[in-house]
Enzyme design. Structure first.
Site, PDB file in Angstrom:
ATOM      1  N   LYS A 221       0.816  -1.211   0.000  1.00 25.25           N
ATOM      2  CA  LYS A 221       0.000   0.000   0.000  1.00 25.25           C
ATOM      3  C   LYS A 221       0.854   1.267   0.000  1.00 25.25           C
ATOM      4  O   LYS A 221       0.329   2.354  -0.146  1.00 25.25           O
ATOM      5  CB  LYS A 221      -0.928   0.009   1.219  1.00 25.25           C
ATOM      6  CG  LYS A 221      -2.033  -1.028   1.113  1.00 25.25           C
ATOM      7  CD  LYS A 221      -2.964  -0.996   2.281  1.00 25.25           C
ATOM      8  CE  LYS A 221      -4.011  -2.099   2.142  1.00 25.25           C
ATOM      9  NZ  LYS A 221      -4.838  -2.222   3.342  1.00 25.25           N
ATOM     10  N   ARG A 251      -1.504  -9.027   7.324  1.00 29.98           N
ATOM     11  CA  ARG A 251      -2.103  -9.476   6.060  1.00 29.98           C
ATOM     12  C   ARG A 251      -1.179  -9.042   4.921  1.00 29.98           C
ATOM     13  O   ARG A 251      -1.008  -7.836   4.694  1.00 29.98           O
ATOM     14  CB  ARG A 251      -3.491  -8.852   5.915  1.00 29.98           C
ATOM     15  CG  ARG A 251      -4.246  -9.261   4.655  1.00 29.98           C
ATOM     16  CD  ARG A 251      -5.588  -8.549   4.583  1.00 29.98           C
ATOM     17  NE  ARG A 251      -6.329  -8.898   3.382  1.00 29.98           N
ATOM     18  CZ  ARG A 251      -6.182  -8.283   2.215  1.00 29.98           C
ATOM     19  NH1 ARG A 251      -5.333  -7.293   2.090  1.00 29.98           N
ATOM     20  NH2 ARG A 251      -6.899  -8.661   1.166  1.00 29.98           N
TER      21      ARG A 251
END
Ligand code: YH5
Length: 271
Positions: A221, A251
């Site tokens: 991200k 995750r």
């Protein structure tokens, strides 16, 4: 090992790694749905071999502007993958906002429900999740994937996300879901600017007061516009930072690299 906390049945005495398995339209483009299923199953098996504790299977893109799919189609996408990975012995998490998908996945062996809307998208989700017996990840996202871009203004992002999650924990408890079945997630990148994400990571330890394990999704991200190597390095660095700040579950896309980077933490049980 008896009184240690667990999530999805796994003891939380070390940081856990959750490997991402997407079954989204991009993977349909050549070869159709069966091919996409096979690819996703292969990815999940690879995550297991690489040391993932959990595999997170998702069939709905939550990117802003993504085309919505019916629950029926989402079930068709994810169910064969959940089934195959559960049979192979994986602890499977189902990444969905839709009650029908939660019910179908839990019925064939998913142990965790991962909902980026914290069981708020459909009225039935709280009850279905309660009855499923699965553990549940409550993530913070302002608005919906379509609107979250317009809604990200925070005075104190850590405080505001905490208040939201406390409210969702209360909603779960009211629906008969014990706090012991819940994990919380601040939702990195969902309706947040770079500064907000930085503040959330720096203040992650404050989420401990909610009394639930902390899951974070930081993988790929950050470091946009950089090459894949730099992006991986940045994901790994953020993962280690999150663990230092109390994250219980990570995750990630890159399981082998994350497991290797966590080895120091993995070895000192109890942290
Ligand atoms: C999460 O944080 N995220 S889907 C944009 C990217 C890279 C990755 C281009 N589901 C989370 O992974 N579930 C997703 O840059 C999640 N926590 C939980 N619990 C978004 C994603 C991604 C988006």
């Amino acid at each position: 090992m008896n009184n240690v906390r667990r999530f999805g049945g796994i003891p939380l005495n070390r940081p856990l790694v959750m490997g991402i398995v997407n079954v989204t339209p991009d993977s349909f483009s050549d070869g159709g749905e069966t091919f996409a299923h096979e690819q996703a199953i292969t990815r999940g098996l690879r995550h297991m071999m690489d040391g993932a504790d959990i595999v997170d299977v998702g069939g709905e893109s939550t990117r802003p502007g993504a085309v919505p799919v019916s629950s029926e189609d989402e079930i068709g996408r994810v169910l064969p993958v959940v089934s195959a990975l559960a049979k192979a012995g994986a602890i499977v998490s189902i990444d969905t906002r839709h009650a029908a998908v939660m019910r179908a996945a839990a019925a064939i062996g998913a142990r965790i429900i991962n909902d980026v809307s914290a069981l708020s998208t459909e009225a039935a989700a709280l009850d279905i999740a309660a009855r499923s017996g699965a553990d549940i990840v409550l993530m913070h996202m302002p608005g919906t994937p379509q609107t979250m871009r317009d809604q990200s203004r925070y005075d104190d992002v850590v405080e505001e996300v905490m208040v939201y999650l406390e409210g969702r924990i209360a909603a779960c408890e009211a629906a008969g879901i014990a706090r012991e079945r819940l994990a919380v997630d601040p939702g990195f990148g969902f309706g947040k600017y770079v500064d907000d994400n930085d503040r959330l990571l720096a203040g992650l330890d404050r989420f401990r007061t909610l009394g639930c394990p902390i899951l974070v999704g930081l993988s790929r991200k950050f470091g946009k516009g950089k090459g894949p190597k730099e992006r991986l390095a940045e994901s790994i660095a953020k993962a280690r930072q999150a663990v230092a700040k109390g994250a219980d579950i990570l995750r990630v896309h890159d399981v082998a690299e994350t497991v290797a980077a966590l080895r120091g933490h993995l070895l000192d049980a109890g942290r």
